[in-house]
Write a protein that holds these residues in place. Structure first.
Motif, PDB file in Angstrom:
ATOM      1  N   ALA A   6      -1.097 -15.606  -7.131  1.00 19.34           N
ATOM      2  CA  ALA A   6      -1.052 -14.898  -8.647  1.00 19.34           C
ATOM      3  C   ALA A   6      -1.129 -15.861  -9.751  1.00 19.34           C
ATOM      4  O   ALA A   6      -2.025 -15.695 -10.725  1.00 19.34           O
ATOM      5  CB  ALA A   6       0.245 -14.038  -8.678  1.00 19.34           C
ATOM      6  N   PHE A  47      -3.003  -9.663  -1.196  1.00 19.62           N
ATOM      7  CA  PHE A  47      -2.747  -9.061  -2.580  1.00 19.62           C
ATOM      8  C   PHE A  47      -3.558  -7.765  -2.696  1.00 19.62           C
ATOM      9  O   PHE A  47      -3.296  -6.878  -3.327  1.00 19.62           O
ATOM     10  CB  PHE A  47      -3.442 -10.107  -3.697  1.00 19.62           C
ATOM     11  CG  PHE A  47      -2.725 -11.123  -4.109  1.00 19.62           C
ATOM     12  CD1 PHE A  47      -1.306 -11.433  -3.717  1.00 19.62           C
ATOM     13  CD2 PHE A  47      -3.293 -12.150  -4.970  1.00 19.62           C
ATOM     14  CE1 PHE A  47      -0.702 -12.276  -3.861  1.00 19.62           C
ATOM     15  CE2 PHE A  47      -2.293 -13.280  -5.188  1.00 19.62           C
ATOM     16  CZ  PHE A  47      -1.269 -13.358  -4.744  1.00 19.62           C
ATOM     17  N   GLU A  50      -1.296  -5.028  -1.363  1.00 18.92           N
ATOM     18  CA  GLU A  50      -0.311  -4.584  -2.250  1.00 18.92           C
ATOM     19  C   GLU A  50      -0.814  -3.763  -3.534  1.00 18.92           C
ATOM     20  O   GLU A  50      -0.133  -3.403  -4.354  1.00 18.92           O
ATOM     21  CB  GLU A  50       0.625  -5.926  -2.719  1.00 18.92           C
ATOM     22  CG  GLU A  50       1.142  -6.594  -1.429  1.00 18.92           C
ATOM     23  CD  GLU A  50       2.345  -5.852  -1.085  1.00 18.92           C
ATOM     24  OE1 GLU A  50       2.976  -4.967  -1.797  1.00 18.92           O
ATOM     25  OE2 GLU A  50       2.635  -5.706   0.226  1.00 18.92           O
ATOM     26  N   LEU A  52      -2.980  -5.144  -5.791  1.00 19.70           N
ATOM     27  CA  LEU A  52      -2.987  -6.059  -6.877  1.00 19.70           C
ATOM     28  C   LEU A  52      -4.258  -6.501  -7.378  1.00 19.70           C
ATOM     29  O   LEU A  52      -4.704  -6.653  -8.512  1.00 19.70           O
ATOM     30  CB  LEU A  52      -2.222  -7.530  -6.792  1.00 19.70           C
ATOM     31  CG  LEU A  52      -0.695  -7.263  -6.603  1.00 19.70           C
ATOM     32  CD1 LEU A  52      -0.014  -8.560  -6.119  1.00 19.70           C
ATOM     33  CD2 LEU A  52       0.078  -6.885  -7.692  1.00 19.70           C
ATOM     34  N   LEU A  62      -8.379  -7.513 -10.893  1.00 18.11           N
ATOM     35  CA  LEU A  62      -7.009  -7.466 -11.046  1.00 18.11           C
ATOM     36  C   LEU A  62      -6.874  -6.177 -11.218  1.00 18.11           C
ATOM     37  O   LEU A  62      -6.930  -5.880 -12.437  1.00 18.11           O
ATOM     38  CB  LEU A  62      -6.362  -8.508 -12.062  1.00 18.11           C
ATOM     39  CG  LEU A  62      -6.287 -10.103 -11.569  1.00 18.11           C
ATOM     40  CD1 LEU A  62      -7.531 -10.779 -11.258  1.00 18.11           C
ATOM     41  CD2 LEU A  62      -5.336 -10.748 -12.382  1.00 18.11           C
ATOM     42  N   GLY A  64      -3.784  -4.661 -10.593  1.00 17.03           N
ATOM     43  CA  GLY A  64      -2.217  -4.630 -11.274  1.00 17.03           C
ATOM     44  C   GLY A  64      -1.896  -5.870 -11.722  1.00 17.03           C
ATOM     45  O   GLY A  64      -1.098  -6.779 -11.489  1.00 17.03           O
ATOM     46  N   ARG A  67       1.695  -6.608 -12.572  1.00 19.37           N
ATOM     47  CA  ARG A  67       2.513  -7.283 -11.309  1.00 19.37           C
ATOM     48  C   ARG A  67       1.950  -8.646 -11.131  1.00 19.37           C
ATOM     49  O   ARG A  67       2.784  -9.378 -10.635  1.00 19.37           O
ATOM     50  CB  ARG A  67       2.395  -6.275 -10.117  1.00 19.37           C
ATOM     51  CG  ARG A  67       3.015  -4.975 -10.257  1.00 19.37           C
ATOM     52  CD  ARG A  67       2.778  -3.931  -9.156  1.00 19.37           C
ATOM     53  NE  ARG A  67       2.965  -4.572  -7.751  1.00 19.37           N
ATOM     54  CZ  ARG A  67       2.342  -4.243  -6.713  1.00 19.37           C
ATOM     55  NH1 ARG A  67       1.417  -3.124  -6.955  1.00 19.37           N
ATOM     56  NH2 ARG A  67       2.761  -4.631  -5.654  1.00 19.37           N
ATOM     57  N   VAL A  68       0.910  -8.953 -11.388  1.00 18.86           N
ATOM     58  CA  VAL A  68       0.365 -10.300 -10.973  1.00 18.86           C
ATOM     59  C   VAL A  68       0.857 -11.081 -11.962  1.00 18.86           C
ATOM     60  O   VAL A  68       1.320 -12.191 -11.731  1.00 18.86           O
ATOM     61  CB  VAL A  68      -1.186 -10.290 -11.192  1.00 18.86           C
ATOM     62  CG1 VAL A  68      -1.772 -11.777 -11.129  1.00 18.86           C
ATOM     63  CG2 VAL A  68      -1.829  -9.616  -9.955  1.00 18.86           C
TER      64      VAL A  68
END
Length: 87
Positions: A6, A47, A50, A52, A62, A64, A67-68
Motif C-alpha cells: 500500500a 488488494f 480486499e 482496495l 485505488l 479504497g 484503507r490504503v
C-alpha cells in the motif's frame, strides 16, 4: 495483506478526475519498487480481493484510498524500523 504494498502504491499514484490511479503495468510497478513480478501480482490480487484496488489495462485504481492510506501509515512504521523497501 502487506502494508508496504500500500505504501508503494500510494507513492506511485496520481490523481485524475475519477480519483487515485497508478498508470503502470504490474511489471512497471515491480521495477519501480524492487520485488519480482510474482510478488507484485500476488499483492495486487490480495488488494483487489480486499476491495482496495481495481485493476485495468495499464492502470491500477485505488478504490479504497482511506484503507490504503491506513495501511501506508502502518508500513511507514515498519520501513523506519527495518530501513528497507520491501513488499
Amino acid at each position: 495483506m502487506p502494508p508496504r504494498g500500500a505504501y508503494h502504491l500510494l507513492e506511485l499514484c496520481t490523481r485524475d478526475e475519477a480519483g487515485l490511479v497508478v498508470h503502470a503495468t504490474q511489471d512497471e510497478v515491480a521495477r519501480a519498487v524492487g520485488p519480482v513480478r510474482e510478488v507484485v501480482a500476488r499483492t495486487l490480487r490480495d488488494f483487489a480481493h480486499e476491495g482496495l484496488i481495481a485493476r485495468g489495462p495499464r492502470a491500477i485504481r485505488l478504490v479504497g484510498p482511506r484503507r490504503v492510506l491506513h495501511l501506508r501509515h502502518l508500513a511507514l512504521g515498519e520501513l523506519l524500523q527495518q530501513g528497507g523497501r520491501h513488499w
